[in-house]
Scaffold this motif. Structure first.
Motif: not given
Length: 55
Positions: A35, A37, A46-48
């Motif tokens: 995902k 953002y 992205t988170e990672r």
């Protein structure tokens, strides 16, 4: 339209070269379900990012 969308998802995940598309690392990540953002300043986040996507 739904069949086309499913087909494109399948091709992009497994064989983008079969339809003449080359994905960069972000494109491959997105196709594989990561995902992304967009921040208020229009930066994509992205988170990672797994090691295999960093070149």
């Amino acid at each position: 339209m739904r069949k086309i969308s499913k087909f494109l998802s399948l091709v992009l995940q497994h064989r983008p070269d079969a339809i003449g598309i080359t994905l960069d690392s972000a494109g491959r990540m997105h196709a594989e379900g990561f995902k992304f953002y967009r921040s208020a300043s229009w930066v994509w986040l992205t988170e990672r990012v797994p090691r295999g996507y960093v070149t």
